[in-house]
Write a protein that holds these residues in place. Structure first.
Motif, PDB file in Angstrom:
ATOM      1  N   VAL A 140       0.853  -1.183   0.000  1.00 43.26           N
ATOM      2  CA  VAL A 140       0.000   0.000   0.000  1.00 43.26           C
ATOM      3  C   VAL A 140       0.889   1.233   0.000  1.00 43.26           C
ATOM      4  O   VAL A 140       1.699   1.417   0.907  1.00 43.26           O
ATOM      5  N   GLY A 154       0.770   4.016   2.984  1.00 45.30           N
ATOM      6  CA  GLY A 154      -0.303   3.502   3.823  1.00 45.30           C
ATOM      7  C   GLY A 154      -0.023   3.655   5.301  1.00 45.30           C
ATOM      8  O   GLY A 154       1.125   3.793   5.732  1.00 45.30           O
ATOM      9  N   THR A 155      -1.090   3.653   6.063  1.00 48.95           N
ATOM     10  CA  THR A 155      -0.995   3.709   7.518  1.00 48.95           C
ATOM     11  C   THR A 155      -1.038   2.282   8.067  1.00 48.95           C
ATOM     12  O   THR A 155      -1.217   1.308   7.336  1.00 48.95           O
ATOM     13  N   GLU A 156      -0.885   2.173   9.383  1.00 49.32           N
ATOM     14  CA  GLU A 156      -0.978   0.857  10.006  1.00 49.32           C
ATOM     15  C   GLU A 156      -2.375   0.266   9.822  1.00 49.32           C
ATOM     16  O   GLU A 156      -2.541  -0.939   9.667  1.00 49.32           O
ATOM     17  N   ASP A 180      -4.278   0.752   7.204  1.00 52.47           N
ATOM     18  CA  ASP A 180      -4.357   0.242   5.837  1.00 52.47           C
ATOM     19  C   ASP A 180      -3.738  -1.141   5.737  1.00 52.47           C
ATOM     20  O   ASP A 180      -4.234  -2.022   5.036  1.00 52.47           O
ATOM     21  N   GLU A 181      -2.636  -1.333   6.422  1.00 59.41           N
ATOM     22  CA  GLU A 181      -1.971  -2.637   6.385  1.00 59.41           C
ATOM     23  C   GLU A 181      -2.867  -3.719   6.986  1.00 59.41           C
ATOM     24  O   GLU A 181      -2.805  -4.876   6.586  1.00 59.41           O
ATOM     25  N   THR A 182      -3.692  -3.333   7.941  1.00 60.98           N
ATOM     26  CA  THR A 182      -4.624  -4.294   8.541  1.00 60.98           C
ATOM     27  C   THR A 182      -5.776  -4.603   7.593  1.00 60.98           C
ATOM     28  O   THR A 182      -6.194  -5.750   7.447  1.00 60.98           O
ATOM     29  N   HIS A 183      -6.270  -3.556   6.909  1.00 54.92           N
ATOM     30  CA  HIS A 183      -7.424  -3.722   6.024  1.00 54.92           C
ATOM     31  C   HIS A 183      -7.047  -4.417   4.715  1.00 54.92           C
ATOM     32  O   HIS A 183      -7.890  -5.057   4.086  1.00 54.92           O
ATOM     33  N   TYR A 184      -5.801  -4.249   4.304  1.00 56.34           N
ATOM     34  CA  TYR A 184      -5.377  -4.813   3.019  1.00 56.34           C
ATOM     35  C   TYR A 184      -4.184  -5.737   3.230  1.00 56.34           C
ATOM     36  O   TYR A 184      -3.035  -5.355   3.038  1.00 56.34           O
TER      37      TYR A 184
END
Length: 327
Positions: A310, A313-315, A317-321
């Motif tokens: 990503v 990306g934020t942390e 975003d890393e969780t969602h994707y």
């Protein structure tokens, strides 16, 4: 025979859709043959209330016309103003059904199913209202599901409808082929694997079975091969060592790539390639066959790398994707 619960007043688009569905269903019904027609008549009779047998299983290998049967019944009933819920165990099969969805999505099942699991359908949700209004549940690839899935949905529908009958009194049609993939329990023994099968459910004896045996998909000259595949599924081609006897004409002793693709690779006739395929049981066999085939293709080989990160990306975003999603 219109359903008494169906709305009397419908808009023009809905009326046109029903008329079109009824016309499609009528044309399809005329094409049904043998056990297909018998199964359709039994399903329609159950939904229309002229039969008390509300649980039906349609048994048939691939190519025997199960999906055609489902579509025909759905169109006929939809044209009469009745509600049909079409589900399948996998997304690929669900996409072949009108308005189809996966069993997990439609009934909001937990991913890790156990016998005492419950679904996540709230009693006042839209999903609950749709299930209450459903007259028929068409469930394809049912043999792939575990007995726990059947139990969870049975309990959920009984609770939702307040009717203490199998599946809350709904007409349920299961379809599939027990010769194909059954539910799998990691590191489970034979008895545990068989215990997951829906045939171990106390509801199973209540299902009336219709067996489709005529392969509607095989072209002229392919009947023998189609019958051989059925014999494999029925265990008729296995010797004393539980090995499958493969006909001599199905064995390639020379160059497999040349046997399947011929000169289309070397001569660059790429339009012929989509009609030819090699199915491999192991990834290593796939990689080996691809290497040989690619070496025979004309032109320069290029690698195209997929993006699996990503950007900025934020942390969260890393969780969602996760990487699997990005791949």
């Amino acid at each position: 025979i219109p359903c008494p619960e169906a709305e009397v007043v419908v808009n023009d688009d809905e009326l046109t859709d029903r008329v079109d569905a009824l016309e499609r269903g009528t044309l399809s019904y005329d094409l049904l043959r043998g056990a297909q027609r018998d199964a359709a008549d039994a399903i329609l009779a159950a939904v229309r209330g002229t039969s008390t047998n509300k649980l039906i299983f349609v048994d048939g290998p691939g190519g025997t016309g199960k999906t055609f049967l489902y579509r025909c019944v759905r169109d006929l009933l939809h044209g009469e103003g009745m509600n049909v819920t079409c589900v399948a165990w996998t997304g690929i099969a669900a996409a072949l059904l009108p308005g189809g969805s996966t069993v997990h999505s439609r009934f909001q099942l937990p991913l890790q199913l156990m016998h005492d699991s419950v679904w996540n359908v709230s009693g006042r949700s839209r999903a609950a209202e749709e299930l209450k209004a459903t007259h028929l549940i068409l469930w394809d690839e049912a043999p792939m599901a575990s007995v726990d899935a059947l139990a969870v949905i049975d309990r959920g529908l009984r609770d939702l409808t307040r009717v203490d009958q199998p599946f809350g009194g709904k007409v349920v049609v299961l379809g599939g082929d027990f010769r194909q993939t059954l539910p799998v329990l990691k590191r489970g023994n034979r008895a545990q694997q068989l215990g997951l099968c829906i045939k171990t459910s106390p509801l199973w004896p209540l299902f009336r079975t219709f067996s489709l045996t005529e392969n509607r998909r095989a072209d002229a000259g392919q009947e023998d091969f189609a019958n051989w595949l059925l014999d494999i599924g029925n265990g008729r081609t296995v010797d004393a060592q539980e090995k499958i006897r493969v006909p001599e004409e199905c064995i390639v002793r020379g160059d497999l790539i040349q046997e399947v693709f011929g000169d289309s690779l070397a001569e660059g006739r790429l339009n012929e390639l989509p009609d030819k395929i090699i199915l491999c049981g192991l990834n290593t066999d796939t990689f080996a066959a691809n290497e040989v085939a690619l070496d025979r293709l004309r032109g320069e080989a290029k690698d195209y790398l997929g993006i699996d990160k990503v950007k900025d990306g934020t942390e969260a975003d890393e969780t969602h994707y996760p990487v699997e999603f990005l791949n």
